[in-house]
Design an enzyme around this catalytic site. Sequence first.
Site, PDB file in Angstrom:
ATOM      1  N   THR A 143      -1.902  -1.144   0.228  1.00 23.49           N
ATOM      2  CA  THR A 143      -2.640  -0.596   1.625  1.00 23.49           C
ATOM      3  C   THR A 143      -4.077   0.206   1.371  1.00 23.49           C
ATOM      4  O   THR A 143      -4.881   0.004   2.198  1.00 23.49           O
ATOM      5  CB  THR A 143      -1.705   0.568   2.301  1.00 23.49           C
ATOM      6  OG1 THR A 143      -0.520  -0.471   2.591  1.00 23.49           O
ATOM      7  CG2 THR A 143      -2.345   0.804   3.557  1.00 23.49           C
TER       8      THR A 143
ATOM      9  N   THR B 144       1.743   1.622  -2.124  1.00 25.12           N
ATOM     10  CA  THR B 144       2.634   2.820  -2.250  1.00 25.12           C
ATOM     11  C   THR B 144       4.067   2.434  -2.513  1.00 25.12           C
ATOM     12  O   THR B 144       4.619   3.174  -3.129  1.00 25.12           O
ATOM     13  CB  THR B 144       2.435   3.555  -1.184  1.00 25.12           C
ATOM     14  OG1 THR B 144       2.964   3.022   0.024  1.00 25.12           O
ATOM     15  CG2 THR B 144       1.032   4.260  -1.060  1.00 25.12           C
TER      16      THR B 144
HETATM   17  N1  GLU Z   1       2.441  -3.832   0.310  1.00 25.65           N
HETATM   18  C1  GLU Z   1       2.074  -2.556   0.079  1.00 25.65           C
HETATM   19  C2  GLU Z   1       2.332  -2.220  -1.043  1.00 25.65           C
HETATM   20  O1  GLU Z   1       1.809  -2.648  -2.130  1.00 25.65           O
HETATM   21  C3  GLU Z   1       2.546  -1.736   1.269  1.00 25.65           C
HETATM   22  C4  GLU Z   1       2.556  -0.235   0.936  1.00 25.65           C
HETATM   23  C5  GLU Z   1       1.430   0.589   0.798  1.00 25.65           C
HETATM   24  O2  GLU Z   1       0.512   0.211  -0.130  1.00 25.65           O
HETATM   25  O3  GLU Z   1       1.212   1.682   1.510  1.00 25.65           O
HETATM   26  O4  GLU Z   1       3.182  -1.483  -1.653  1.00 25.65           O
END
Ligand code: GLU
Length: 330
Positions: A15, A95
């Site tokens: 993100t 995340t």
């Molecule tokens: N697809 C994301 C990830 O790589 C969503 C979560 C984020 O980065 O906040 O984990």
Amino acid sequence: MTPQANIVVIGTGGTIAGQGNAASNTAAYRCSVLGIDDVLGAIPQVSALANLRAEQLLQTGSENFDNRHLLAIGTRVAELLEQRDVDGVVIAHGTDTIEETAYFLHLTLKSIKPVVVVGSMRPPSAMSSDAALNLYDAIAVAAHPSSRAIGTLVVANEEIHTARDVVKNNSFKIEAFGSPYGPLGYVIEGRPRYYRHPSRTHTVATPWSIDALDTLPQVDIVYGYGALEAQTVRDIAARGRGIIYVGTGNGNVAAHLIEPLRDAARRGVVVVRASRTGSGIVLHNGAQPDDEYGWLTVEDQIPAKARILLSLALTRTDVAQELQAAFEHY
Ligand code: GLU
């Protein structure tokens, strides 16, 4: 004037590299589309913190990360840390699985230089995005000498967490990161302040070095519930070298699943009891006679990190007592 630290910022997607159609898109957006140069370029203030170099290692959501991604990130970070003109590394990361990558690095890197993993819950394009401040803070932490020799860190919401403990515990809120024993410290106005240090062994003091790892043994996680069929457990147990069985409460196992898990242990599959609760200790020989059944317990570790730890431990030993000791020490 003190010379600035040289920090490398690695982009992997997530993100923090995402983009929405409108500023109001705080939860619906495209992930992993901005290059790390663009993400950094939008925060010119970071040049006051460190001499920065950026490199794009991956560009994908961290939900896709398998063991090969972990090994690739670890190998590249280790190469960078060996360079005399690199003082620290920041990894911009999705995340979802930040806690797993950070813990893997915490256990396998052989350097005291700071490594900080950072993400954001809202893309840089969103209202009140946490991307810029989280990345700014992560660079500030990586550049500061007080961050050396304390293992891999995760920075979010002005808090500095140890990789061992940090967990993503909310699916959409900015305050999505916590450690059961609290953060190590805060970062405010570009300066970290620490109030405690990790007590469990990490980085240079562990027996695992990223340089010596080519693959990781398959360890799977089984989420336990009363309606889970015994055959499902048998099928999963037939595949890998270990199972983290995520039991209810303090690692309880439904009566009809005890025999399939005992069978797995008899066949040499390492069975480790964990808890669905998200925190607390699964006491060895507490809810179940683990020694009699040939099972291990995670101590206080969450299932996702227990998987990482067991995979690493299995690269060096098959002996139950030594594997159990890993859960008590790391
Ligand atoms: N697809 C994301 C990830 O790589 C969503 C979560 C984020 O980065 O906040 O984990």
